[in-house]
Design a protein around this motif. Structure first.
Motif, PDB file in Angstrom:
ATOM      1  N   THR A   1       4.125  13.109   7.553  1.00 35.32           N
ATOM      2  CA  THR A   1       4.802  12.907   8.829  1.00 35.32           C
ATOM      3  C   THR A   1       6.188  12.320   8.586  1.00 35.32           C
ATOM      4  OG1 THR A   1       2.691  12.491   9.911  1.00 35.32           O
ATOM      5  CG2 THR A   1       4.666  11.747  11.073  1.00 35.32           C
ATOM      6  N   PRO A   2       7.217  12.796   9.320  1.00 36.69           N
ATOM      7  CA  PRO A   2       8.553  12.239   9.128  1.00 36.69           C
ATOM      8  C   PRO A   2       8.558  10.718   9.313  1.00 36.69           C
ATOM      9  CG  PRO A   2       8.697  14.248  10.420  1.00 36.69           C
ATOM     10  CD  PRO A   2       7.227  13.939  10.275  1.00 36.69           C
ATOM     11  N   LEU A   3       9.284  10.046   8.440  1.00 37.49           N
ATOM     12  CA  LEU A   3       9.268   8.584   8.392  1.00 37.49           C
ATOM     13  C   LEU A   3      10.619   8.020   8.801  1.00 37.49           C
ATOM     14  CD1 LEU A   3       8.116   5.781   7.144  1.00 37.49           C
ATOM     15  CD2 LEU A   3       9.470   6.437   5.147  1.00 37.49           C
ATOM     16  N   THR A   4      10.575   6.950   9.622  1.00 38.83           N
ATOM     17  CA  THR A   4      11.739   6.095   9.836  1.00 38.83           C
ATOM     18  C   THR A   4      11.488   4.756   9.161  1.00 38.83           C
ATOM     19  OG1 THR A   4      12.229   7.160  11.948  1.00 38.83           O
ATOM     20  CG2 THR A   4      13.250   5.019  11.541  1.00 38.83           C
ATOM     21  N   LYS A   5      10.393   4.098   9.521  1.00 40.29           N
ATOM     22  CA  LYS A   5       9.972   2.857   8.877  1.00 40.29           C
ATOM     23  C   LYS A   5       8.467   2.750   9.019  1.00 40.29           C
ATOM     24  CE  LYS A   5      10.606  -2.159   8.758  1.00 40.29           C
ATOM     25  NZ  LYS A   5      11.326  -3.335   9.315  1.00 40.29           N
ATOM     26  N   ALA A   6       7.802   2.235   7.991  1.00 44.18           N
ATOM     27  CA  ALA A   6       6.346   2.107   8.029  1.00 44.18           C
ATOM     28  C   ALA A   6       5.907   1.013   7.072  1.00 44.18           C
ATOM     29  CB  ALA A   6       5.663   3.425   7.667  1.00 44.18           C
ATOM     30  N   SER A   7       4.743   0.424   7.363  1.00 49.32           N
ATOM     31  CA  SER A   7       4.112  -0.505   6.430  1.00 49.32           C
ATOM     32  C   SER A   7       3.383   0.292   5.363  1.00 49.32           C
ATOM     33  CB  SER A   7       3.130  -1.415   7.169  1.00 49.32           C
ATOM     34  OG  SER A   7       3.809  -2.229   8.102  1.00 49.32           O
ATOM     35  N   LEU A   8       3.370  -0.236   4.149  1.00 51.33           N
ATOM     36  CA  LEU A   8       2.703   0.437   3.046  1.00 51.33           C
ATOM     37  C   LEU A   8       1.314  -0.136   2.847  1.00 51.33           C
ATOM     38  CD1 LEU A   8       5.623   0.630   0.464  1.00 51.33           C
ATOM     39  CD2 LEU A   8       4.635   2.516   1.770  1.00 51.33           C
ATOM     40  N   GLY A   9       0.353   0.748   2.662  1.00 48.74           N
ATOM     41  CA  GLY A   9      -1.012   0.350   2.358  1.00 48.74           C
ATOM     42  C   GLY A   9      -1.572   1.255   1.284  1.00 48.74           C
ATOM     43  N   PRO A  10      -2.707   0.887   0.714  1.00 51.00           N
ATOM     44  CA  PRO A  10      -3.318   1.724  -0.324  1.00 51.00           C
ATOM     45  C   PRO A  10      -3.489   3.163   0.154  1.00 51.00           C
ATOM     46  CG  PRO A  10      -4.460  -0.377  -0.148  1.00 51.00           C
ATOM     47  CD  PRO A  10      -3.510  -0.323   1.007  1.00 51.00           C
ATOM     48  N   GLY A  11      -3.091   4.099  -0.684  1.00 47.79           N
ATOM     49  CA  GLY A  11      -3.256   5.509  -0.362  1.00 47.79           C
ATOM     50  C   GLY A  11      -2.066   6.139   0.311  1.00 47.79           C
ATOM     51  N   VAL A  12      -1.053   5.360   0.703  1.00 44.81           N
ATOM     52  CA  VAL A  12       0.126   5.938   1.350  1.00 44.81           C
ATOM     53  C   VAL A  12       0.901   6.781   0.339  1.00 44.81           C
ATOM     54  CG1 VAL A  12       2.383   5.396   2.339  1.00 44.81           C
ATOM     55  CG2 VAL A  12       0.352   4.178   3.129  1.00 44.81           C
ATOM     56  N   GLU A  13       1.322   7.975   0.755  1.00 42.16           N
ATOM     57  CA  GLU A  13       2.113   8.863  -0.076  1.00 42.16           C
ATOM     58  C   GLU A  13       3.419   9.192   0.631  1.00 42.16           C
ATOM     59  OE1 GLU A  13      -1.228  11.233  -2.756  1.00 42.16           O
ATOM     60  OE2 GLU A  13      -0.066  12.324  -1.236  1.00 42.16           O
ATOM     61  N   LEU A  14       4.516   9.084  -0.096  1.00 39.06           N
ATOM     62  CA  LEU A  14       5.838   9.412   0.414  1.00 39.06           C
ATOM     63  C   LEU A  14       6.360  10.628  -0.326  1.00 39.06           C
ATOM     64  CD1 LEU A  14       7.378   5.815   0.330  1.00 39.06           C
ATOM     65  CD2 LEU A  14       6.252   6.922   2.267  1.00 39.06           C
ATOM     66  N   GLN A  15       7.103  11.472   0.373  1.00 39.30           N
ATOM     67  CA  GLN A  15       7.712  12.656  -0.241  1.00 39.30           C
ATOM     68  C   GLN A  15       9.203  12.612   0.025  1.00 39.30           C
ATOM     69  OE1 GLN A  15       5.826  15.424  -1.725  1.00 39.30           O
ATOM     70  NE2 GLN A  15       7.808  16.089  -2.517  1.00 39.30           N
ATOM     71  N   ILE A  16      10.021  12.568  -1.043  1.00 39.62           N
ATOM     72  CA  ILE A  16      11.468  12.693  -0.919  1.00 39.62           C
ATOM     73  C   ILE A  16      11.926  13.714  -1.948  1.00 39.62           C
ATOM     74  CG2 ILE A  16      11.809  10.350  -0.039  1.00 39.62           C
ATOM     75  CD1 ILE A  16      12.800   9.535  -2.799  1.00 39.62           C
ATOM     76  N   GLY A  17      12.698  14.680  -1.505  1.00 40.70           N
ATOM     77  CA  GLY A  17      13.121  15.736  -2.411  1.00 40.70           C
ATOM     78  C   GLY A  17      11.914  16.363  -3.071  1.00 40.70           C
ATOM     79  N   ALA A  18      11.944  16.480  -4.402  1.00 43.22           N
ATOM     80  CA  ALA A  18      10.831  17.061  -5.153  1.00 43.22           C
ATOM     81  C   ALA A  18       9.903  15.994  -5.711  1.00 43.22           C
ATOM     82  CB  ALA A  18      11.374  17.925  -6.287  1.00 43.22           C
TER      83      ALA A  18
END
Length: 464
Positions: A305-322
């Motif tokens: 999901t598009p992100l502006t700001k979020a808290s990080l918790g176990p299992g969170v995955e971020l995608q930037i570029g490749a």
């Protein structure tokens, strides 16, 4: 800035601390005692400069204190010195069965000499006598650069700091000469006269003077935690960064804020044209971390999901570029096969090559192997094969780290391709020379010499 010591050295010895400034000696190590020491020291006026040593069996640990706060650390074992992070220092002390502490004030020039020995490798090593030391002193007095001369005797070291051709400071392991009157140079020559003979004295010359802070001492002034030892030994949340080629890097979130992007001024630099110069910022909030997109051009996905700001918790995955970024909380297990330990390492995340479904062509003959012959400012030499497609070069956070003050944090990169090895200067401050001429981008031939700062890289090609 990361501190890495290059070049093997002969055992130097052990540094005896200045006698006049001793605060305590022989105190048993305890985390609570260290925390209380620094808590009291923060209110001290004028600011305190000194060193805390910890002796455990054949090992001695050094913690340099500047302006009342921990500054840098190192370890000596059997006369060999290596730099440590603050986390590495306190973690090691936690596992020592018996540790004795000594703490004392020291002249800032002594501390600079101590850190030079810890962080740098000497360019010259050998034994000496009176005639040789006289010639060495005269030579150092004629050179405009700063130098450190170390004279070893019976596993103890004496330090002599030459600044701009002047001998401005001396620390003698022999208390008789330390307390004596007279110019430092005269006492140095008398010291050698009394102790030389039969190779009893060793000589070490460091061509540059450095005193870099520990890379994890990143707190604002007055912002150091009260529970200092616990802070550096606690499990730390970390990121696992996975490139499109499957390569991974582990990065510990050990600072209150961590920036990530393509620009070399970030804490975590990622080489990907689809990533903005300043793409993400991670912030410590209470016991956890949050992540915020810094208005990047191509955006960030958080669990799809598009992100502006979020808290990080176990299992969170971020995608930037490749790049795929996985967050792990404190104490999460790390797969040793898919991560690299250490602080502040980076991954080069490049778009994956397109794979077409067609029969595989016959295997091509093996390509000639490329390598570098590295001549460092300290006189050491190293042969390094170019095993990857891309090799980044810089003073820190690079595939090839050059401990050279004239080399930029991200100086240049080498890329091995079918036509040979291409070099690109990536916006360095002092530029790059190819065979003595300024260059920004070129294809290299065997025998070409790149000069970055005071370091030379000779391009070699081995037959297949």
């Amino acid at each position: 800035m990361s501190v890495s010591k290059s070049g093997a050295t002969q055992p130097i010895g052990r540094i005896s601390l200045p006698q006049g400034g001793t605060v305590f000696t022989g105190k048993r190590y305890a985390a609570s005692a260290v925390d209380l020491l620094f808590k009291k020291m923060r209110a001290r006026t004028p600011p305190f400069h000194g060193v805390l040593t910890a002796d455990a069996d054949a090992r001695r640990f050094y913690l340099v204190v500047v302006d009342n706060e921990p500054y840098a650390a190192g370890e000596e074992q059997r006369g060999i010195f290596v730099p440590l992070t603050l986390r590495g220092l306190f973690t090691a002390l936690q596992h020592m069965p018996s540790v004795a502490l000594t703490f004392g004030a020291a002249d800032p020039l002594f501390l600079k000499g101590l850190l030079t020995v810890i962080q740098q490798a000497p360019s010259t090593e050998g034994s000496t006598d009176l005639m040789e030391i006289g010639g060495v002193v005269e030579h150092l007095k004629k050179t405009p650069n700063d130098h450190l001369l170390v004279v070893g005797r019976e596993s103890e070291m004496s330090l002599f700091y030459f600044k701009g051709g002047q001998l401005v400071f001396g620390h003698f392991a022999d208390p008789t000469f330390e307390a004596a009157d007279g110019p430092v140079e005269a006492r140095l020559l008398a010291f050698v006269r009394d102790h030389a003979g039969g190779g009893a004295l060793s000589l070490h010359i460091f061509p540059t003077m450095t005193a870099l802070p520990a890379e994890d001492g990143v707190f604002e002034r007055g912002g150091w935690p009260d529970a200092l030892v616990d802070h550096f030994t606690r499990p730390v949340p970390h990121l696992l960064i996975v490139g499109s080629d499957g390569g991974t890097r582990r990065f510990e979130l050990a600072a209150p804020t961590v920036t990530m992007g393509r620009g070399e001024d970030n804490d975590l630099v990622v080489d990907d044209s689809a990533i903005s110069r300043r793409h993400l910022i991670f912030r410590q909030e209470g016991d956890g971390y949050s992540v915020e997109d810094c208005g990047s051009r191509n955006g960030t996905l958080c669990n799809g999901t598009p992100l502006t700001k979020a808290s990080l918790g176990p299992g969170v995955e971020l995608q930037i570029g490749a790049c795929l970024i996985r967050f792990f909380g404190a104490g999460a297990p790390v797969n040793a096969e898919s991560s690299v330990s250490g602080h502040g390492e980076e991954t080069a995340c490049r778009p994956a090559a397109v794979s077409l479904s067609k029969p595989s062509p016959p295997p091509a003959p093996p390509a000639p192997a490329w390598a570098l012959e590295i001549a460092r400012p300290d006189g050491s030499r190293e042969r390094r094969p170019l095993t990857g497609a891309l090799t980044t070069i810089g003073r820190t956070k690079a595939d090839l780290v050059l401990t050279d003050t004239r080399v930029s944090r991200r100086h240049g990169e080498l890329e091995v391709g079918p036509d040979g090895v291409a070099y690109r200067d990536t916006g360095s401050t002092n530029g790059s020379l190819l065979n003595g001429r300024t260059v920004t981008s070129t294809v290299l031939k065997p025998g070409d010499v790149l000069t970055l700062g005071e370091t030379s890289l000779t391009i070699l090609q081995d037959a297949a």
